[in-house]
Motif scaffolding. Sequence first.
Motif, PDB file in Angstrom:
ATOM      1  N   ARG A  81       0.308 -17.818 -33.353  1.00 27.58           N
ATOM      2  CA  ARG A  81       1.220 -18.278 -32.274  1.00 27.58           C
ATOM      3  C   ARG A  81       1.369 -20.017 -32.372  1.00 27.58           C
ATOM      4  O   ARG A  81       2.286 -20.554 -32.074  1.00 27.58           O
ATOM      5  CB  ARG A  81       0.830 -18.011 -30.873  1.00 27.58           C
ATOM      6  CG  ARG A  81       1.164 -16.454 -30.470  1.00 27.58           C
ATOM      7  CD  ARG A  81       1.280 -16.127 -28.988  1.00 27.58           C
ATOM      8  NE  ARG A  81       0.247 -16.308 -28.518  1.00 27.58           N
ATOM      9  CZ  ARG A  81      -0.782 -15.431 -28.251  1.00 27.58           C
ATOM     10  NH1 ARG A  81      -0.617 -14.211 -28.671  1.00 27.58           N
ATOM     11  NH2 ARG A  81      -2.179 -15.736 -27.785  1.00 27.58           N
ATOM     12  N   LYS A  84       3.241 -21.169 -35.140  1.00 22.39           N
ATOM     13  CA  LYS A  84       4.636 -20.735 -34.923  1.00 22.39           C
ATOM     14  C   LYS A  84       5.284 -21.944 -34.131  1.00 22.39           C
ATOM     15  O   LYS A  84       6.222 -22.582 -34.617  1.00 22.39           O
ATOM     16  CB  LYS A  84       4.857 -19.166 -34.424  1.00 22.39           C
ATOM     17  CG  LYS A  84       6.263 -19.086 -34.037  1.00 22.39           C
ATOM     18  CD  LYS A  84       6.443 -17.531 -33.258  1.00 22.39           C
ATOM     19  CE  LYS A  84       7.756 -17.101 -33.727  1.00 22.39           C
ATOM     20  NZ  LYS A  84       8.829 -17.977 -32.887  1.00 22.39           N
ATOM     21  N   GLU A  85       4.577 -22.273 -33.005  1.00 21.49           N
ATOM     22  CA  GLU A  85       4.848 -23.354 -32.098  1.00 21.49           C
ATOM     23  C   GLU A  85       5.166 -24.760 -32.970  1.00 21.49           C
ATOM     24  O   GLU A  85       5.937 -25.609 -32.757  1.00 21.49           O
ATOM     25  CB  GLU A  85       3.836 -23.545 -31.021  1.00 21.49           C
ATOM     26  CG  GLU A  85       4.172 -22.514 -29.982  1.00 21.49           C
ATOM     27  CD  GLU A  85       2.964 -22.740 -29.020  1.00 21.49           C
ATOM     28  OE1 GLU A  85       2.141 -23.608 -28.869  1.00 21.49           O
ATOM     29  OE2 GLU A  85       2.655 -21.626 -28.191  1.00 21.49           O
ATOM     30  N   ASP A  88       8.127 -24.475 -35.628  1.00 20.98           N
ATOM     31  CA  ASP A  88       9.276 -24.414 -34.609  1.00 20.98           C
ATOM     32  C   ASP A  88       9.671 -25.840 -34.368  1.00 20.98           C
ATOM     33  O   ASP A  88      10.817 -26.168 -34.404  1.00 20.98           O
ATOM     34  CB  ASP A  88       9.070 -23.559 -33.536  1.00 20.98           C
ATOM     35  CG  ASP A  88       9.233 -22.025 -33.863  1.00 20.98           C
ATOM     36  OD1 ASP A  88       9.879 -21.657 -34.931  1.00 20.98           O
ATOM     37  OD2 ASP A  88       9.041 -21.101 -33.092  1.00 20.98           O
ATOM     38  N   TYR A  95       7.836 -17.928 -42.510  1.00 18.44           N
ATOM     39  CA  TYR A  95       7.581 -16.711 -41.693  1.00 18.44           C
ATOM     40  C   TYR A  95       5.938 -16.184 -41.959  1.00 18.44           C
ATOM     41  O   TYR A  95       5.359 -16.920 -42.795  1.00 18.44           O
ATOM     42  CB  TYR A  95       8.364 -15.782 -42.357  1.00 18.44           C
ATOM     43  CG  TYR A  95       8.293 -15.208 -43.608  1.00 18.44           C
ATOM     44  CD1 TYR A  95       7.461 -14.344 -43.832  1.00 18.44           C
ATOM     45  CD2 TYR A  95       9.193 -15.763 -44.704  1.00 18.44           C
ATOM     46  CE1 TYR A  95       7.374 -13.902 -45.276  1.00 18.44           C
ATOM     47  CE2 TYR A  95       9.102 -15.265 -46.071  1.00 18.44           C
ATOM     48  CZ  TYR A  95       8.238 -14.398 -46.326  1.00 18.44           C
ATOM     49  OH  TYR A  95       8.210 -14.106 -47.562  1.00 18.44           O
ATOM     50  N   ILE A  96       5.715 -15.575 -41.010  1.00 18.62           N
ATOM     51  CA  ILE A  96       4.281 -15.060 -40.583  1.00 18.62           C
ATOM     52  C   ILE A  96       4.296 -13.603 -41.256  1.00 18.62           C
ATOM     53  O   ILE A  96       5.213 -12.711 -40.905  1.00 18.62           O
ATOM     54  CB  ILE A  96       3.919 -15.235 -39.347  1.00 18.62           C
ATOM     55  CG1 ILE A  96       3.706 -16.746 -38.782  1.00 18.62           C
ATOM     56  CG2 ILE A  96       2.571 -14.337 -39.036  1.00 18.62           C
ATOM     57  CD1 ILE A  96       3.454 -16.807 -37.287  1.00 18.62           C
ATOM     58  N   VAL A 117       0.940 -17.021 -44.073  1.00 16.51           N
ATOM     59  CA  VAL A 117       2.078 -17.781 -43.789  1.00 16.51           C
ATOM     60  C   VAL A 117       2.900 -18.203 -44.962  1.00 16.51           C
ATOM     61  O   VAL A 117       2.302 -18.878 -45.930  1.00 16.51           O
ATOM     62  CB  VAL A 117       1.719 -19.072 -42.819  1.00 16.51           C
ATOM     63  CG1 VAL A 117       3.054 -19.636 -42.222  1.00 16.51           C
ATOM     64  CG2 VAL A 117       1.017 -18.657 -41.486  1.00 16.51           C
ATOM     65  N   ASN A 174      11.455 -15.327 -38.108  1.00 15.16           N
ATOM     66  CA  ASN A 174      10.147 -15.915 -38.575  1.00 15.16           C
ATOM     67  C   ASN A 174       8.831 -14.893 -38.715  1.00 15.16           C
ATOM     68  O   ASN A 174       7.760 -15.384 -38.856  1.00 15.16           O
ATOM     69  CB  ASN A 174       9.504 -17.099 -37.788  1.00 15.16           C
ATOM     70  CG  ASN A 174      10.829 -18.238 -37.503  1.00 15.16           C
ATOM     71  OD1 ASN A 174      11.235 -18.398 -36.644  1.00 15.16           O
ATOM     72  ND2 ASN A 174      11.272 -18.761 -38.881  1.00 15.16           N
ATOM     73  N   ILE A 175       9.321 -13.517 -38.565  1.00 17.52           N
ATOM     74  CA  ILE A 175       8.338 -12.575 -38.949  1.00 17.52           C
ATOM     75  C   ILE A 175       8.599 -11.757 -40.005  1.00 17.52           C
ATOM     76  O   ILE A 175       9.718 -11.266 -40.037  1.00 17.52           O
ATOM     77  CB  ILE A 175       8.334 -11.525 -37.527  1.00 17.52           C
ATOM     78  CG1 ILE A 175       8.136 -12.394 -36.405  1.00 17.52           C
ATOM     79  CG2 ILE A 175       7.094 -10.674 -37.610  1.00 17.52           C
ATOM     80  CD1 ILE A 175       6.563 -13.110 -36.032  1.00 17.52           C
TER      81      ILE A 175
END
Length: 256
Positions: A81, A84-85, A88, A95-96, A117, A174-175
């Motif tokens: 997370r 991702k933050e 972004d 993508y994770i 990642v 992003n997943i």
Amino acid sequence: MRKQKSSLEVKYQLIKENLRTQLNIYFNDIQAIFPDSPKSSLYWMLSKMVDEGYLKRVRNGVYSFNEMKGKSAVYLSNMARQIKEILDEEGFEYYISGMDVLSKFMQHVPENYPIIVFVEKTAYQEILWILREKNIMATEPTLFKETFYNYMYTSEKSIVILYKTDNFNYEENNIATTEKAFIDLFYAITRNKYPLAIQELARAYNNMVRLGAIDQRKLVKTSYIRNLQYDIRYIVESKYITEDALEFVNNIRREY
């Protein structure tokens, strides 16, 4: 550039919007949503939705939603997370993948595990620098084993394995897709000494198959990205292989 939703996915969303409260979906329900479509087209569409894992076939002419389809049940780790933050906010393509996508299918999830990642190839070094500036231990795949075993004894934070890519066809929001996440984790375990028992991944695979959460044909197709097609075909087709054939192959391998 983000990929657009397929025609099949658009139709599935329309079905879900209209029938989400129903336990079972009947062919007549589908006809009411697509009144101008011939029966043959609707049967083909439903067959494809079952193949793709959107629906489950209860019996002839009766279907139900596959609740494991999609990414709504993906629960990212704290480190994922955080990454991702950051990415972004910086506006990078990424993508994770790996454990963060598949952990919901596992019986035993490690408290701390390396995060996989994929980031845009052209910005790889910049992203590596940004993550390290934010005190995140990001490393290249080729250096993972050495970095992990040095780092694991000095920090409780998860290490991040950063892969380069210019292909974003196997992710959504992003997943990674379930199929791509499985391929990436299998590759990491068998080629890069990722610290997860192969038995745990096998149990997760059985759970995904049982729940209809993985498309085996897509899995084989995706395996070519990593040159794992022989391994993955063997896994997918293993239930059809007789004990005699397995013994035969073992004898051949001993002769090599």
